[in-house]
Design a protein around this motif. Sequence first.
Motif, short mmCIF file in Angstrom:
data_model
loop_
_atom_site.label_atom_id
_atom_site.label_comp_id
_atom_site.label_asym_id
_atom_site.label_seq_id
_atom_site.Cartn_x
_atom_site.Cartn_y
_atom_site.Cartn_z
N HIS A 23 0.02 9.99 19.32
CA HIS A 23 0.27 8.56 19.40
C HIS A 23 1.49 8.22 20.25
N ARG A 24 1.43 8.59 21.48
CA ARG A 24 2.48 8.26 22.43
C ARG A 24 2.21 6.89 23.04
N ALA A 25 3.26 6.13 23.23
CA ALA A 25 3.14 4.79 23.79
C ALA A 25 3.26 4.84 25.31
N TRP A 26 2.47 4.02 25.98
CA TRP A 26 2.53 3.98 27.44
C TRP A 26 2.09 2.62 27.96
N MET A 27 2.56 2.30 29.16
CA MET A 27 2.20 1.06 29.85
C MET A 27 2.02 1.41 31.32
N ALA A 28 0.78 1.48 31.77
CA ALA A 28 0.47 2.04 33.07
C ALA A 28 0.06 0.96 34.07
N PRO A 29 0.73 0.89 35.22
CA PRO A 29 0.35 -0.07 36.27
C PRO A 29 -0.76 0.49 37.15
N THR A 30 -1.54 -0.41 37.75
CA THR A 30 -2.57 0.01 38.69
C THR A 30 -1.97 0.50 40.00
N SER A 31 -0.76 0.02 40.32
CA SER A 31 -0.05 0.46 41.51
C SER A 31 1.43 0.11 41.33
N THR A 32 2.30 0.84 42.02
CA THR A 32 3.73 0.56 41.90
C THR A 32 4.39 0.16 43.21
N SER A 33 3.73 0.40 44.33
CA SER A 33 4.28 0.06 45.63
C SER A 33 3.24 -0.71 46.42
N LEU A 34 3.56 -1.97 46.74
CA LEU A 34 2.60 -2.84 47.41
C LEU A 34 3.27 -3.54 48.58
N SER A 35 2.44 -4.13 49.46
CA SER A 35 2.96 -4.84 50.62
C SER A 35 2.18 -6.13 50.80
N GLY A 36 2.76 -7.03 51.60
CA GLY A 36 2.10 -8.29 51.88
C GLY A 36 2.94 -9.48 51.44
#
Length: 266
Positions: A23-36
Motif C-alpha cells: 500500500h504505497r502512495a503515489w501520484m503519477a503524471p502523464t508527462s513532466t516536461s512539455l512545450s508550447g
Amino acid sequence: MKKTVALLAFAAALAAPLAAQAHRAWMAPTSTSLSGADAWVGFDAGMSNGVFIPDHAAMRMTGLVVTAPDGSTVQPEHLMQAQYRTTFDVHLTQNGTYKVANVMGGVMASYTLNGEQKRWRGTAAEFPAALPQGATDVQATRTASRIETFVTLNNPTDTVFKTTGEGLELVPVTHPNDLVAGEAASFKLLKDGQPAADLDVVVARGGLRYRDNPEEMTVKTGADGVFTVTWPEAGLYWLNASVRTPAQGETLGSNANYVAVMEVLP
C-alpha cells in the motif's frame, strides 16, 4: 558503458521487493516536461502494492494543491475518484515549473478516561484543548504526509521549491525535470526545516508488472540531508522517505512521510 555501470550499481543496491511493503502512495503524471503556449497534464493517484499499479485503493485528494511558477494556486480540473485510482488534470498556462502536492497532517492521540482507553484525531490547533477533562496517560503524535511531483512547461524554474518548515520536504539540488538515465541527481531532505541526516530514501522504478526484477534500491542522506541517485534506466520513479519519533511524556511524537514521483528521460 556509463549506463551499464549504473545498472550494475542499481542491481547491487536492491532492497526488499515492492510486494513486501504494501500500500504505497503515489501520484503519477502523464508527462513532466512539455512545450508550447499551454499544455494539459493528467494525473493518476492511488495506493497499491506495486507503485503506479492501481490495484488497491484510490487516493483522497483532500490536501491537493497545485502551485504555478509565479506562486499562485491553480485549480485542478476533472477530478474524479474511482475504486482503485483518483484522476485529475492540470492546465499549464505559465512557462516554468509547477508543483503538484497532496499534503495532509494533524495529531493522533491516545488517552485513558474512566479506566478506558480512548483515541482522538484532529488538527494541531485543536490539540490538546479538544481532549476531555480528566484524560490521563496522553500519548500524542503529530503526523505530516506529503506526496508530490513536478511538471515543467518550456523552461525549468525554481520558485515552487520554497519550503514550509513542516514535516519532510524536498529541496532539489538537481532540478526534478532535468533527470537523465545514467546520470547522477542530488536532492536535499529537510525535517521541520532542518537537514534530515542519516535517513533512508527508497527509490523504485515503475513497470514492475512487466518484469521479474523489482529494481528498487535504498540510498541514505548525509549530514546535510543530501542524497544522490544515479538513474539506471529511463522511466517513472517513486521516491519515499519517512521518519518517526516516539512520544515522550508531554512531548509530541512525530510521524513524517514524504513521496515524490519523478520522470527520468533517456
